[in-house]
Design a protein around this motif. Structure first.
Motif: not given
Length: 551
Positions: A92-117
């Motif tokens: 079985t599998f399920e997906t949970a929404d962890l909250g509203p959209v955030e405007q924040r800086i990414l902290d993972n991968g090669t895009l770390a440091g960029l602003h994103a929704r």
């Protein structure tokens, strides 16, 4: 003697019986141990099968979420769930929404440091093996990020070539959704992440020799480190130690397909052709910037959106000199350009500023000639401005050079003319077209021609097009350069015969790092990446599927 012999035979028999007994016990012990090992091995096999079933369930959930997000144009509120069977295991599998959209800086991968929704999700999967009830539970977290394209100094949707003649320093991130070639006659310095979904290579894609100038890329400590390995050897994707050596040399700031870097999804909803962004909204083209505009110019007529009504304002704009027709020669294209001249200053003065900052232009000139949009008197903007055109775009003179505002220009091709450009002299020799220093503060999204085995497209350094003699004159530019397509209309080959290059005072506009400084309706790339993973609660259980439904 017989007594002694009989006693010896008895002892020998006893010893033999003891030995047989010991061997029997050893055999039983070995068989018991073997059975235990078989049982343990069997249990491990079933648990492994359950693990892979749970992992497959997580991948299924991720794929569904990815699809739903794309279908929704970026983010979705539908949370995938379901059940199934694989590897003799029910899951079985399920997906949970962890909250509203955030405007924040990414902290993972090669895009770390960029602003994103950013929208975050957690997926959980449980798998139970049918043979022995071995149970595995896995969970992972994902984030769906919408990253503005104009936060890249350079973004190419296809192959990217950078081969400057004079010294060149690129400030900001560089990405190609194809291969990326780097070389320099003198030196090329890149101060941020370089990524490509193809290969990163030293040299040239098309015709011409390979230059020996140094190519330096900044590492994680802020030091420029050369691609040169010594002599004529360069560290690139053709090197057998590319993966390990590139990570060690640049601390993960240089990554291509060898490192798992994939293409960054282009800002498209209903098509795979990025040129549709600037094409008309006809035929269900929901990606068109015409859909976003509140002021548009279509086939010689001007329209302003007031409330929900499009008003034809052609006559008024013509009478006030906001728009007019001009003709000049484009020596690269070998075409006489029939241009609609848009006077930005008069547009603002006469109250025709687009209410949301977006202007759209398309002109087929009755199916003949070479129609285009030319922007003039744009030194100062009243507010943020985005201009999108199905046709080639030309700017004349400084643009957004006074009290800079967020601005972008999108066109089949973008050519920058100095204020000294004289239409009457455009049919003459190159020496008659002498430029003056020009400043442009705008991101641009444009097309180019394709490098072939016999023709070089000019590379990044010639993505912005010129038609004048700029020798000793500066073209000062701040913004972001984006190339998503091969030009459909302005497809003349690049060469050095019709212009002389300017002093390139170019840099990424770091103001774009702040989302509040992005041009109106800036396009985005959609990124879907895993941010966490864990395995837990391994045991034995049974699952009841009666209350579950497939999403």
């Amino acid at each position: 003697m017989r007594y002694v012999q009989s006693n010896e035979k008895g002892i020998a028999t006893l010893i033999a019986l003891i030995m047989v007994g010991m061997l029997t016990l050893i055999g039983i012990a070995v068989m018991s141990t073997s059975d235990d090992e078989v049982t343990i091995t069997g249990n491990g096999l079933q648990e492994t099968r359950a693990f892979y079933a749970a992992e497959a369930a997580l991948e299924s959930a991720a794929a569904k979420l990815h699809y739903l997000s794309d279908s929704a144009g970026g983010l979705t509120t539908i949370m995938p769930s379901g059940y199934g069977q694989i590897n003799e295991s029910n899951f079985t599998f399920e997906t949970a929404d962890l909250g509203p959209v955030e405007q924040r800086i990414l902290d993972n991968g090669t895009l770390a440091g960029l602003h994103a929704r950013v929208k975050s999700y957690e997926m959980k999967a449980t798998a139970v093996n049918e043979v022995d009830g071995s149970t595995v539970q896995l969970s992972q977290t994902f984030e769906r990020a919408l990253v503005p394209l104009f936060q890249f100094a350079v973004f190419y949707g296809n192959d990217l070539e950078i081969a400057p003649g004079p010294d060149m320093t690129l400030i900001g991130r560089v990405h190609s959704n194809g291969n990326l070639w780097l070389q320099a006659n003198s030196s090329l310095n890149i101060d941020s992440y370089i990524t490509a979904s193809g290969n990163i290579l030293h040299g040239r894609k098309g015709p011409g020799g390979v230059s020996s100038g140094d190519v330096n890329i900044k590492d994680g400590s802020g030091n420029y480190i050369s691609m040169k390995e010594g002599g004529t050897d360069w560290l690139d994707a053709d090197d057998g130690h590319w993966y390990d050596s590139s990570i060690a040399k640049w601390n993960g700031r240089v990554q291509d397909s060898t490192h798992g870097q994939g293409p960054l999804e282009l800002p498209l909803n209903s098509t795979d052709d990025p040129h549709k962004l600037i094409e008309r909204a006809d035929g269900g083209n929901t990606d068109s910037y015409e859909e976003l505009a509140t002021l548009k110019f279509i086939d010689g007529e001007a329209f302003e959106l007031v409330g929900s009504t499009w008003n034809n304002v052609t006559a008024d704009m013509n009478s006030k000199g906001i728009i007019r027709l001009d003709t000049f020669h484009d020596a690269r294209e070998g075409e006489d350009v029939i241009s609609t001249e848009l006077d930005i200053e008069k547009m603002y003065d006469e109250g025709y500023a687009p209410s949301n900052g977006v202007i759209y232009f398309a002109d087929d000139n009755g199916g003949s000639g070479y129609p285009a949009l030319r922007i003039s008197n744009g030194e100062e903007l009243d507010d943020g401005l985005t201009i999108a055109s199905e046709n080639p775009v030309y700017t004349k003179g400084d643009f957004n050079s006074v009290n800079k505002k967020p601005a972008s220009i999108m066109g089949d091709a973008v050519t920058f003319l100095s204020d000294n450009f004289d239409d009457a002299l455009s049919w003459g020799s190159k020496s008659a077209r002498v430029a003056t220093a020009t400043t442009v503060n705008a991101s641009f999204l444009t097309g180019n021609t394709e490098t072939t085995s016999t023709n070089y497209n000019g590379g990044l350094e010639n993505l912005p097009r010129f038609l004048e003699v700029w020798s000793g004159k500066s073209f000062t530019w701040r913004g972001s350069m984006v190339n998503l397509w091969n030009s459909v209309q302005a497809n003349g080959d690049w060469s050095g015969t019709y212009y002389s290059p300017p002093i390139r005072d170019w840099a990424y506009d770091t103001d774009l790092d702040d989302p509040n400084n992005l041009p109106p309706e800036s396009p985005v790339v959609r990124v879907f990446q895993r941010t966490g993973w864990k395995e837990s609660d391994i045991g034995y259980t049974n699952l009841d599927y009666s209350d579950l439904a497939v999403d």
